[in-house]
Design a protein around this motif. Structure first.
Motif, mmCIF file in Angstrom:
data_model
loop_
_atom_site.group_PDB
_atom_site.id
_atom_site.type_symbol
_atom_site.label_atom_id
_atom_site.label_comp_id
_atom_site.label_asym_id
_atom_site.label_seq_id
_atom_site.Cartn_x
_atom_site.Cartn_y
_atom_site.Cartn_z
ATOM 1 N N HIS A 272 0.842 -1.194 0.000
ATOM 2 C CA HIS A 272 0.000 0.000 0.000
ATOM 3 C C HIS A 272 0.878 1.244 0.000
ATOM 4 O O HIS A 272 2.054 1.200 0.341
ATOM 5 C CB HIS A 272 -0.915 0.003 1.222
ATOM 6 N N SER A 273 0.253 2.348 -0.363
ATOM 7 C CA SER A 273 0.961 3.625 -0.358
ATOM 8 C C SER A 273 0.997 4.179 1.062
ATOM 9 O O SER A 273 0.187 3.798 1.908
ATOM 10 C CB SER A 273 0.233 4.622 -1.273
ATOM 11 N N PRO A 274 1.919 5.104 1.336
ATOM 12 C CA PRO A 274 1.989 5.699 2.682
ATOM 13 C C PRO A 274 0.694 6.407 3.072
ATOM 14 O O PRO A 274 0.363 6.492 4.258
ATOM 15 C CB PRO A 274 3.156 6.684 2.570
ATOM 16 N N GLU A 275 -0.037 6.916 2.077
ATOM 17 C CA GLU A 275 -1.265 7.651 2.373
ATOM 18 C C GLU A 275 -2.466 6.735 2.628
ATOM 19 O O GLU A 275 -3.518 7.200 3.106
ATOM 20 C CB GLU A 275 -1.606 8.592 1.228
ATOM 21 N N ALA A 276 -2.335 5.471 2.305
ATOM 22 C CA ALA A 276 -3.492 4.576 2.380
ATOM 23 C C ALA A 276 -4.016 4.427 3.799
ATOM 24 O O ALA A 276 -5.227 4.310 4.013
ATOM 25 C CB ALA A 276 -3.126 3.208 1.807
ATOM 26 N N TYR A 277 -3.120 4.452 4.779
ATOM 27 C CA TYR A 277 -3.562 4.254 6.160
ATOM 28 C C TYR A 277 -4.527 5.356 6.597
ATOM 29 O O TYR A 277 -5.505 5.091 7.297
ATOM 30 C CB TYR A 277 -2.362 4.201 7.095
ATOM 31 N N ASP A 278 -4.259 6.593 6.173
ATOM 32 C CA ASP A 278 -5.165 7.690 6.533
ATOM 33 C C ASP A 278 -6.574 7.424 6.034
ATOM 34 O O ASP A 278 -7.567 7.706 6.729
ATOM 35 C CB ASP A 278 -4.662 9.019 5.957
ATOM 36 N N SER A 279 -6.701 6.889 4.826
ATOM 37 C CA SER A 279 -8.029 6.626 4.278
ATOM 38 C C SER A 279 -8.719 5.484 5.028
ATOM 39 O O SER A 279 -9.941 5.499 5.206
ATOM 40 C CB SER A 279 -7.940 6.313 2.779
ATOM 41 N N VAL A 280 -7.943 4.488 5.479
ATOM 42 C CA VAL A 280 -8.526 3.393 6.260
ATOM 43 C C VAL A 280 -9.110 3.917 7.565
ATOM 44 O O VAL A 280 -10.245 3.609 7.938
ATOM 45 C CB VAL A 280 -7.461 2.310 6.537
ATOM 46 N N VAL A 281 -8.333 4.755 8.275
ATOM 47 C CA VAL A 281 -8.815 5.289 9.547
ATOM 48 C C VAL A 281 -10.021 6.194 9.324
ATOM 49 O O VAL A 281 -10.992 6.175 10.086
ATOM 50 C CB VAL A 281 -7.691 6.050 10.275
ATOM 51 N N SER A 282 -9.989 6.995 8.267
ATOM 52 C CA SER A 282 -11.122 7.877 7.971
ATOM 53 C C SER A 282 -12.383 7.082 7.681
ATOM 54 O O SER A 282 -13.473 7.444 8.129
ATOM 55 C CB SER A 282 -10.779 8.770 6.770
ATOM 56 N N ALA A 283 -12.240 5.991 6.932
ATOM 57 C CA ALA A 283 -13.406 5.161 6.611
ATOM 58 C C ALA A 283 -13.977 4.525 7.874
ATOM 59 O O ALA A 283 -15.198 4.500 8.074
ATOM 60 C CB ALA A 283 -13.025 4.094 5.600
ATOM 61 N N ILE A 284 -13.115 4.018 8.741
ATOM 62 C CA ILE A 284 -13.592 3.398 9.978
ATOM 63 C C ILE A 284 -14.274 4.437 10.868
ATOM 64 O O ILE A 284 -15.312 4.165 11.481
ATOM 65 C CB ILE A 284 -12.424 2.704 10.710
ATOM 66 N N ALA A 285 -13.683 5.651 10.938
ATOM 67 C CA ALA A 285 -14.282 6.713 11.751
ATOM 68 C C ALA A 285 -15.677 7.060 11.249
ATOM 69 O O ALA A 285 -16.626 7.193 12.035
ATOM 70 C CB ALA A 285 -13.378 7.948 11.735
ATOM 71 N N GLU A 286 -15.833 7.181 9.927
ATOM 72 C CA GLU A 286 -17.151 7.522 9.388
ATOM 73 C C GLU A 286 -18.137 6.386 9.590
ATOM 74 O O GLU A 286 -19.317 6.613 9.888
ATOM 75 C CB GLU A 286 -17.051 7.886 7.906
ATOM 76 N N TRP A 287 -17.689 5.147 9.410
ATOM 77 C CA TRP A 287 -18.560 4.000 9.629
ATOM 78 C C TRP A 287 -19.100 3.996 11.065
ATOM 79 O O TRP A 287 -20.287 3.775 11.292
ATOM 80 C CB TRP A 287 -17.792 2.711 9.350
ATOM 81 N N MET A 288 -18.233 4.279 12.028
ATOM 82 C CA MET A 288 -18.660 4.250 13.424
ATOM 83 C C MET A 288 -19.604 5.413 13.757
ATOM 84 O O MET A 288 -20.465 5.284 14.621
ATOM 85 C CB MET A 288 -17.450 4.255 14.351
ATOM 86 N N ARG A 289 -19.460 6.511 13.051
ATOM 87 C CA ARG A 289 -20.414 7.604 13.256
ATOM 88 C C ARG A 289 -21.745 7.289 12.573
ATOM 89 O O ARG A 289 -22.807 7.661 13.056
ATOM 90 C CB ARG A 289 -19.848 8.921 12.712
ATOM 91 N N THR A 290 -21.665 6.601 11.434
ATOM 92 C CA THR A 290 -22.872 6.238 10.695
ATOM 93 C C THR A 290 -23.662 5.159 11.428
ATOM 94 O O THR A 290 -24.890 5.163 11.413
ATOM 95 C CB THR A 290 -22.492 5.744 9.282
ATOM 96 N N VAL A 291 -22.940 4.230 12.053
ATOM 97 C CA VAL A 291 -23.560 3.107 12.769
ATOM 98 C C VAL A 291 -23.079 3.151 14.217
ATOM 99 O O VAL A 291 -22.098 2.499 14.571
ATOM 100 C CB VAL A 291 -23.196 1.758 12.109
ATOM 101 N N PRO A 292 -23.735 3.926 15.057
ATOM 102 C CA PRO A 292 -23.279 4.076 16.448
ATOM 103 C C PRO A 292 -23.179 2.758 17.212
ATOM 104 O O PRO A 292 -22.417 2.652 18.172
ATOM 105 C CB PRO A 292 -24.335 4.999 17.071
ATOM 106 N N SER A 293 -23.952 1.746 16.780
ATOM 107 C CA SER A 293 -23.915 0.450 17.471
ATOM 108 C C SER A 293 -22.767 -0.439 16.993
ATOM 109 O O SER A 293 -22.628 -1.572 17.472
ATOM 110 C CB SER A 293 -25.243 -0.282 17.255
ATOM 111 N N ALA A 294 -21.952 0.050 16.059
ATOM 112 C CA ALA A 294 -20.851 -0.761 15.521
ATOM 113 C C ALA A 294 -19.877 -1.140 16.628
ATOM 114 O O ALA A 294 -19.572 -0.348 17.517
ATOM 115 C CB ALA A 294 -20.120 0.009 14.422
ATOM 116 N N ALA A 295 -19.375 -2.377 16.568
ATOM 117 C CA ALA A 295 -18.423 -2.847 17.571
ATOM 118 C C ALA A 295 -17.108 -2.089 17.434
ATOM 119 O O ALA A 295 -16.692 -1.749 16.325
ATOM 120 C CB ALA A 295 -18.183 -4.342 17.401
#
Length: 349
Positions: free
Chosen positions: A240-263
């Motif tokens: 992966h590229s060095p920037e890819a990790y930022d996008s992974v964390v951003s996606a997880i953060a948005e998912w958890m805001r979208t689904v508050p019950s997410a584990a």
């Protein structure tokens, strides 16, 4: 016809009567004004059939098993896999039982099995066959000499392992395996995967991640991420590229805001140990250390458990400067059941 290889390894044996009827009556490859339209070389090929009278039925039965393994494509999907590509896949899969599979025999077996056939727009001897394109790509890459092996098995046909095992036993002179039973499809929900795929049409770093992730699934470069935990694990397994990790964390953060019950996120264990301790007068106990990969992969999450009577302490910490800024432990969980969530405000355009 009495050969164990001709009895149908993935289903009922194809009958000689059925094979003959196809060459006479099939809508596409049957006789046309009393003239054959299918030959050894394929559709409308002038090459005559080359029968040896000994192994022809066995070969057709085995080709039928390979096609049965690939499963028919959805009725909503037009046939799209070339018979010429399929013939090579069948050759590689069936060696040493078939040293050569002709284009015509592949088409013949497909028609006898009832698979949909279609003539491509361009003229030629190949037909398009209605088998699963993804399943065929998986099998072809698994058996082709020098091919790029798939790194995940979500497109592996259900009968793939059974057919390989049955052929290996036949090669070794062993008795046939028990008749294969088609497993009942299990509909596994994957809400995080489904959500991530839907982000492809955005215009930000999450859409870039979603596009790369979807391509990796399509090409079997990695498995499906049912949860954010699995997405992080995949991230550490592939280049992966060095920037890819930022996008992974951003996606997880948005998912958890979208689904508050997410584990909350748990990472994979990487090590640890435990040793006895004589204690301080109240009895002996153990001191335990458990290590997990931190989300970015450059540090650790460390659990420590002091199980000595009178001095029972339990602690978990993020031993990574970057992750301490970007992640936090979810409140209200005991040490052994810790979970992480990204710090709010990670999504950027």
């Amino acid at each position: 016809m009495s050969s164990p290889l001709a009895q149908g390894l993935l289903g009922e044996r194809v009958s000689a009567r059925q094979l003959i009827a196809v060459l006479d009556d099939h809508d596409l490859i049957g006789l046309r004004d009393g003239t054959p339209v299918l030959g050894e070389g394929g559709y409308l090929a002038e090459s005559p059939w080359s029968f040896n009278g000994k192994t022809d039925f066995i070969e057709l039965a085995l080709i039928t098993d390979v096609l049965r393994m690939l499963m028919p494509a959805s009725d909503a999907t037009a046939p799209e896999v070339s018979s010429y590509s399929l013939k090579h896949t069948a050759e590689w899969f069936l060696r040493p039982h078939c040293s050569y599979v002709s284009n015509g025999r592949l088409i013949w077996a497909a028609a006898a099995l009832g698979l949909r056939l279609a003539a491509p727009d361009e003229a030629g001897s190949n037909l398009l066959v209605g088998v699963s394109e993804r399943g065929h790509d998986y099998v072809r890459r698994m058996v082709s000499p020098g091919g790029s092996r798939p790194q995940a098995d979500h497109y592996r046909p259900a009968g793939f392992t059974h057919l390989q095992t049955a052929l290996a036993k036949a090669t070794a002179g062993e008795s046939a395996t028990a008749r294969w039973v088609q497993p009942t499809p299990v509909d596994q929900t994957a809400p995080f995967h489904d959500w991530l795929i839907r982000q492809v049409d955005r215009d930000d770093i999450i859409s870039d991640l979603a596009s790369d992730y979807a391509a990796g699934i399509r090409l079997s470069h990695h498995r499906i991420a049912h949860t954010p935990d699995e997405l992080l694990a995949i991230f550490h397994e592939i280049s992966h590229s060095p920037e890819a990790y930022d996008s992974v964390v951003s996606a997880i953060a948005e998912w958890m805001r979208t689904v508050p019950s997410a584990a909350p996120v748990r990472t994979e264990r990487t090590g640890g140990d435990a040793h006895g301790h004589e204690g301080w007068g109240a009895g002996a106990g153990t001191i335990e250390r458990v290590e997990y990969r931190c989300p970015c992969g450059d540090g650790e999450i460390i659990e420590e458990h002091d199980n000595v009577p009178g001095f029972r302490e339990h602690d978990v910490r993020l031993d990574c400067d970057r992750c301490r800024v970007e992640w936090r432990f979810v409140d209200g969980r005991d040490v052994r059941n810790w979970g992480l969530e990204p710090v709010v405000g990670r999504v950027t355009v």
